[in-house]
Write a protein that holds these residues in place. Structure first.
Motif, PDB file in Angstrom:
ATOM      1  N   GLY A 131       0.806  -1.220   0.000  1.00  0.00           N
ATOM      2  CA  GLY A 131       0.000   0.000   0.000  1.00  0.00           C
ATOM      3  C   GLY A 131       0.835   1.264   0.000  1.00  0.00           C
ATOM      4  N   ALA A 134       2.688   1.657  -3.354  1.00  0.00           N
ATOM      5  CA  ALA A 134       1.790   2.075  -4.425  1.00  0.00           C
ATOM      6  C   ALA A 134       1.458   3.556  -4.293  1.00  0.00           C
ATOM      7  N   GLU A 135       1.280   4.004  -3.064  1.00  0.00           N
ATOM      8  CA  GLU A 135       0.965   5.427  -2.844  1.00  0.00           C
ATOM      9  C   GLU A 135       2.146   6.304  -3.242  1.00  0.00           C
ATOM     10  N   ARG A 140      -1.966   1.919  -8.350  1.00  0.00           N
ATOM     11  CA  ARG A 140      -2.790   1.052  -7.520  1.00  0.00           C
ATOM     12  C   ARG A 140      -1.993  -0.175  -7.069  1.00  0.00           C
ATOM     13  N   THR A 143      -1.581  -2.807  -9.648  1.00  0.00           N
ATOM     14  CA  THR A 143      -0.533  -2.639 -10.648  1.00  0.00           C
ATOM     15  C   THR A 143       0.765  -3.280 -10.178  1.00  0.00           C
TER      16      THR A 143
END
Length: 239
Positions: A131, A134-135, A140, A143
């Motif tokens: 998470g 990705a951020e 996302r 991905t």
């Protein structure tokens, strides 16, 4: 004393071979492969070659460094069959491949310049979960999972939770993949580049490898020029 291949009217296989550091069998193999035009035969069945064959051999050997053995063979075979347009198309394909390779190198160099160190939300020293990563990248988590299936990233697993854990090398690979994806490269094009980073042991060793890569591309380009000159000389001699 070495025979002058340009002025001799009739050449034996050994004359062509010695002039280029080849075996006579290699010369015969090249003729059978269509790289050289068919040789004449003496009354006793021995092959005889001419300065045209010598130029064909020079052209073939000059094409190999820039185009590779297979492409050089196809080019010479096309010329000897009278299909010059096909030969030109094959040459164009090699030039297009060289241009693609140059663009790939430029994309990798650009991606490396854009990779500035960023802090990670860590589950341990130098590691992060899917998470937060990705951020950071503005993508996302799905991905990142897709990239993992394509071999671009290889996160480990937390032994307690089973969650994906990205160490520093994984974060580096993800960020490099992100830069290349922004440059329009497909996952199957990115995977071998990521593999090069891993094989080099990181980005700093890769920079030296990129310098070597750049030198090889320049050498290929120059070799293509030399091959083109020898092939043009062969085409003129063929009339």
């Amino acid at each position: 004393m070495r025979r002058n291949l340009q002025s001799a009217e009739r050449l034996r296989p050994v004359d062509l071979a010695r002039g280029h550091g080849l075996s006579t069998q290699a010369v015969r193999n090249y003729e059978e492969a269509g790289i050289l035009p068919p040789a004449d035969r003496t009354d006793h069945g021995y092959r005889t070659y001419t300065p045209l064959h010598a130029q064909a051999l020079r052209a073939f050997l000059a094409l190999i460094p820039g185009h590779g053995h297979r492409a050089a063979t196809s080019i010479m075979r096309a010329v000897n069959e009278g299909a010059t347009e096909e030969a030109f198309r094959l040459i164009d394909e090699s030039h297009a491949q060289l241009l693609d390779d140059r663009r790939t190198l430029q994309a990798v160099e650009s991606a490396l310049r854009d990779l500035e160190p960023e802090p990670a939300d860590a589950s341990g020293p130098g590691s992060t979960f899917i998470g937060p990563l990705a951020e950071q990248l503005g993508i996302r988590p799905a991905t990142l999972r897709k990239w993992e299936r394509a071999g671009l990233v290889r996160p480990g697993r937390d032994p307690l939770t089973g969650y994906r854990v990205y160490d520093e090398a994984d974060v580096r690979d993800a960020r490099l993949a992100h830069q290349l994806r922004r440059g329009g490269y497909l996952l199957e094009q990115i995977a071998p580049l990521i593999a090069q980073v891993r094989a080099a042991g990181g980005l700093e060793p890769l920079e030296a490898a990129l310098g070597d890569w750049r030198g090889r591309l320049s050498a290929r380009g120059r070799a293509m020029l030399n091959g083109a000159a020898e092939l043009e000389a062969y085409l003129r001699k063929r009339g």
